[in-house]
Design a protein around this motif. Structure first.
Motif, short mmCIF file in Angstrom:
data_model
loop_
_atom_site.label_atom_id
_atom_site.label_comp_id
_atom_site.label_asym_id
_atom_site.label_seq_id
_atom_site.Cartn_x
_atom_site.Cartn_y
_atom_site.Cartn_z
N TRP A 1 5.57 14.96 -33.15
CA TRP A 1 4.50 15.95 -33.14
C TRP A 1 4.65 16.90 -31.96
O TRP A 1 4.44 18.11 -32.09
N LEU A 2 4.99 16.35 -30.79
CA LEU A 2 5.16 17.18 -29.59
C LEU A 2 6.33 18.14 -29.77
O LEU A 2 6.22 19.33 -29.47
N THR B 1 4.09 5.37 -30.43
CA THR B 1 2.78 5.62 -31.06
C THR B 1 2.97 6.50 -32.28
O THR B 1 3.49 7.61 -32.18
N GLU B 2 2.54 5.99 -33.42
CA GLU B 2 2.62 6.74 -34.67
C GLU B 2 1.25 7.32 -34.98
O GLU B 2 0.23 6.67 -34.77
N PHE B 3 1.26 8.55 -35.50
CA PHE B 3 -0.01 9.24 -35.77
C PHE B 3 0.13 10.08 -37.02
O PHE B 3 1.17 10.70 -37.22
N LEU C 1 4.85 7.60 -26.15
CA LEU C 1 4.87 8.67 -27.15
C LEU C 1 5.86 8.36 -28.27
O LEU C 1 5.67 8.79 -29.41
N LYS D 1 5.84 9.99 -35.19
CA LYS D 1 5.55 9.53 -33.83
C LYS D 1 5.08 10.71 -33.00
O LYS D 1 5.33 11.86 -33.34
N LEU D 2 4.40 10.41 -31.91
CA LEU D 2 3.87 11.48 -31.07
C LEU D 2 4.97 12.37 -30.51
O LEU D 2 4.75 13.57 -30.32
N THR D 3 6.16 11.82 -30.26
CA THR D 3 7.26 12.67 -29.78
C THR D 3 7.65 13.70 -30.84
O THR D 3 7.99 14.83 -30.50
N SER E 1 -3.22 17.53 -26.10
CA SER E 1 -3.73 16.19 -26.42
C SER E 1 -2.67 15.12 -26.20
O SER E 1 -2.93 14.07 -25.61
N ILE E 2 -1.47 15.38 -26.68
CA ILE E 2 -0.38 14.42 -26.52
C ILE E 2 -0.03 14.26 -25.05
O ILE E 2 0.21 13.14 -24.57
N ILE F 1 -2.54 20.37 -29.90
CA ILE F 1 -1.70 19.20 -30.15
C ILE F 1 -0.89 18.85 -28.90
O ILE F 1 -0.86 17.69 -28.47
#
Length: 187
Positions: free
Chosen positions: A69-70, A56-58, A53, A65-67, A28-29, A25
């Protein structure tokens, strides 16, 4: 709860697999963020660090948001590393451990300062926008520091420095706990 896991235990394998998932993860991000940054740089001549980041929603819109997830994968991945990698630290000489502890104190204090600083700037920009009569797009708030041509998204900066503070503080805590040697755990 058992503190130190051995390679042959089921819990060890669970932490290992979760760490690998977190690593995928994070990688990838990061690759996506770097790619998007270069795209923005080549088309606009400038970029906002971390903005793609934050926006962007995932896996779907109105989800994380990707932040997020990160941030999540960084913290969980670190915890998994501390549970499966304890044997690597048992033989560390005391002078190296002392240097690592000093480094961790420095990292923790810097990350705490940056987290508070970015959060205060974010809060001030939100408040200034509300006082001005309109609620700002929080995901687009930036700070043009340290380079005005390469500003940082404040949500991204706050989350990343908070993750850095949590990880470095936890590492400092773990490094100051009483240590047993590996052969004491194997018995």
């Amino acid at each position: 709860m058992k503190i130190h896991l051995q390679e042959n235990e089921a819990g060890y394998k669970i932490f290992l697999y979760i760490f690998y998932a977190c690593a995928v993860i994070m990688a990838s991000i990061t690759v996506f963020g770097i790619y998007a940054m270069f795209e923005e740089w080549s088309t606009k001549g400038t970029y906002v660090m971390g903005e793609v980041l934050v926006k962007t929603e995932f896996p779907s819109s109105h989800f994380a948001k990707l932040t997020t997830w990160l941030f999540f994968s960084t913290i969980v991945g670190w915890y998994c590393v501390t549970r499966i990698g304890w044997k690597k630290t048992t033989g560390l000489p005391s002078w190296r451990l002392s240097l690592v502890q000093l480094m961790l104190v420095g990292f923790s204090s810097i990350c705490l300062y940056e987290t508070i600083y970015n959060f205060l700037i974010l809060n001030a920009q939100i408040t200034a926008g509300i006082i001005g009569g309109k609620v700002p797009d929080i995901d687009s708030l930036t700070i043009a520091y340290p380079d005005p041509n390469r500003p940082w998204n404040l949500i991204f900066a706050t989350k990343m420095f908070l993750a850095g503070f949590i990880i470095s503080s936890h590492a400092l805590y773990l490094s100051t706990r009483p240590r047993k040697q590996q052969h004491e755990h194997d018995a």
